[in-house]
Design a protein around this motif. Structure first.
Motif, short mmCIF file in Angstrom:
data_model
loop_
_atom_site.label_atom_id
_atom_site.label_comp_id
_atom_site.label_asym_id
_atom_site.label_seq_id
_atom_site.Cartn_x
_atom_site.Cartn_y
_atom_site.Cartn_z
N SER A 57 0.86 -1.19 0.00
CA SER A 57 0.00 0.00 0.00
C SER A 57 0.89 1.23 0.00
CB SER A 57 -0.90 0.01 1.24
OG SER A 57 -1.76 1.13 1.24
N ASP A 68 -2.73 6.94 -4.98
CA ASP A 68 -2.45 5.79 -4.13
C ASP A 68 -2.35 4.52 -4.97
OD1 ASP A 68 -2.75 7.35 -1.67
OD2 ASP A 68 -4.90 7.34 -2.13
N VAL A 70 -2.46 0.28 -4.27
CA VAL A 70 -2.72 -0.78 -3.29
C VAL A 70 -2.84 -2.10 -4.04
CG1 VAL A 70 -4.24 -1.55 -1.43
CG2 VAL A 70 -4.00 0.89 -1.88
N VAL A 312 -6.21 -5.57 2.96
CA VAL A 312 -5.70 -4.20 2.96
C VAL A 312 -6.92 -3.28 2.96
CG1 VAL A 312 -4.23 -2.50 1.83
CG2 VAL A 312 -3.75 -4.94 1.56
N HIS A 314 -8.32 0.58 2.71
CA HIS A 314 -7.95 1.90 2.21
C HIS A 314 -9.14 2.84 2.35
CE1 HIS A 314 -5.71 4.80 -0.17
NE2 HIS A 314 -6.76 4.97 -0.94
#
Length: 323
Positions: A57, A68, A70, A312, A314
């Motif tokens: 990430s 971003d 990821v 993950v 986000h």
């Protein structure tokens, strides 16, 4: 509880409950690809052996604000843990190289250009895996689901059966929106491609609900996904490393995205995961809660080998679980 990674320390916190080596190296807060957000990743080894999951990430991907990157990767086969970690370590640079080559891409809203960047990066990644010396990936490989967020633009590349799910706010609470399709041989279009390449798609009697891919004249290897890095024994028979790439424009109602390996989705529904994340106070707490819930859910299947679980989380905007 497995591994939870925090950017407060450059060392991974290993626990002694049989957790595998998803992140064995030292980490720094910054890399050439951006600022690493290690605290948003959590993983727990299952009961099959080494933890074959991997994830990354990044904030400010490519040095661009509000950008971003990821990704999560689920290895399989004897060397799957090696493949997933190779992809985790290399794919960000390959994507960044494509972005740099297309100098306007970081500000681009052209889906075709992003699709090309993802497809080229994944193709090169697969080739690099094949060229690895002393690494047999004929029947080993890894899934991948990777997203790039630029402001309100979201691009996702999906390979295999890991999954991305978004939490969207509605008047009656949080709604789970699945962003990717699980690419398995039982999917009509995927099965058709495999059969057209002479691969076989069928389920074993003892697991009639799982369609697998087999060589034309041999009952091997029995791959339960239709796209993957590696698995070169099946690359001539319909298994591809071309991602399914999609584009979405985010809205003010979109609150978070969860990327997770199938060890999560096999035992928790999209709605369950969305509710768990929405109740958490931070990305770190959300990822940990999702993995803990999945590990607990696996206990309901004592006759099955528990899969590795990696998530993950986000957050797309300031998170308020009491909203």
């Amino acid at each position: 509880m497995g591994i939870c990674i925090s950017s407060a320390s450059s060392q991974i916190r290993h626990e002694t409950n049989g957790v595998g080596s998803i992140f064995e190296e030292d980490y720094k807060s910054y890399s050439v690809c951006g600022i690493q957000k290690l605290e948003s990743i959590c993983s727990k080894q299952g009961s099959k052996g080494l933890n074959q999951d991997a994830a990354f990430s990044y904030q400010e991907f490519g040095g661009v604000e509000e950008s971003d990157l990821v990704g999560v990767f689920d290895g399989h086969g004897q060397n799957g843990h090696i493949v997933s970690n190779i992809v985790k370590n290399r794919l960000p640079s390959l994507l960044l190289g494509q972005i740099t080559a297309k100098s306007s891409l970081m500000q681009s809203k052209s889906f075709d250009k992003w699709k090309e960047a993802f497809e080229t990066s994944f193709k090169v990644m697969d080739k690099e895996i094949k060229l690895q010396e002393n690494l047999d990936c004929s029947c080993s490989g890894s899934t991948a689901v990777v997203l790039v967020k630029q402001g309100d633009n979201l691009v996702i590349g999906n390979l295999g059966d890991s999954r991305a799910v978004m939490g969207r706010m509605r008047d009656d609470g949080i709604e789970a929106v699945q962003l990717t399709t699980d690419l398995k041989p039982g999917l009509a279009s995927e099965g058709e491609r495999i059969r057209s390449c002479k691969g076989r798609v069928l389920a074993l009697k003892e697991e009639a609900h799982i369609q697998r891919v087999w060589l034309p004249n041999e009952d091997a290897p029995g791959l339960a996904m239709s796209r993957a890095f590696g698995d070169f024994a099946l690359k001539d028979y319909g298994i591809i490393a071309i991602p399914d790439v999609s584009f979405r424009r985010l809205t003010s109602h979109d609150r978070f995205i969860v990327l997770a390996t199938d060890g999560i989705w096999d035992v928790l529904s999209n709605d369950q995961v969305a509710s768990i994340v929405w109740a958490a106070e931070s990305e770190e707490a959300a990822a940990k809660a999702v993995v803990e819930a999945a590990a607990e859910a696996w206990k309901r299947y004592p006759s099955s080998k528990h899969d590795d679980c990696t998530a993950v989380c986000h957050f797309l905007q300031t998170h308020n679980a009491t909203e």
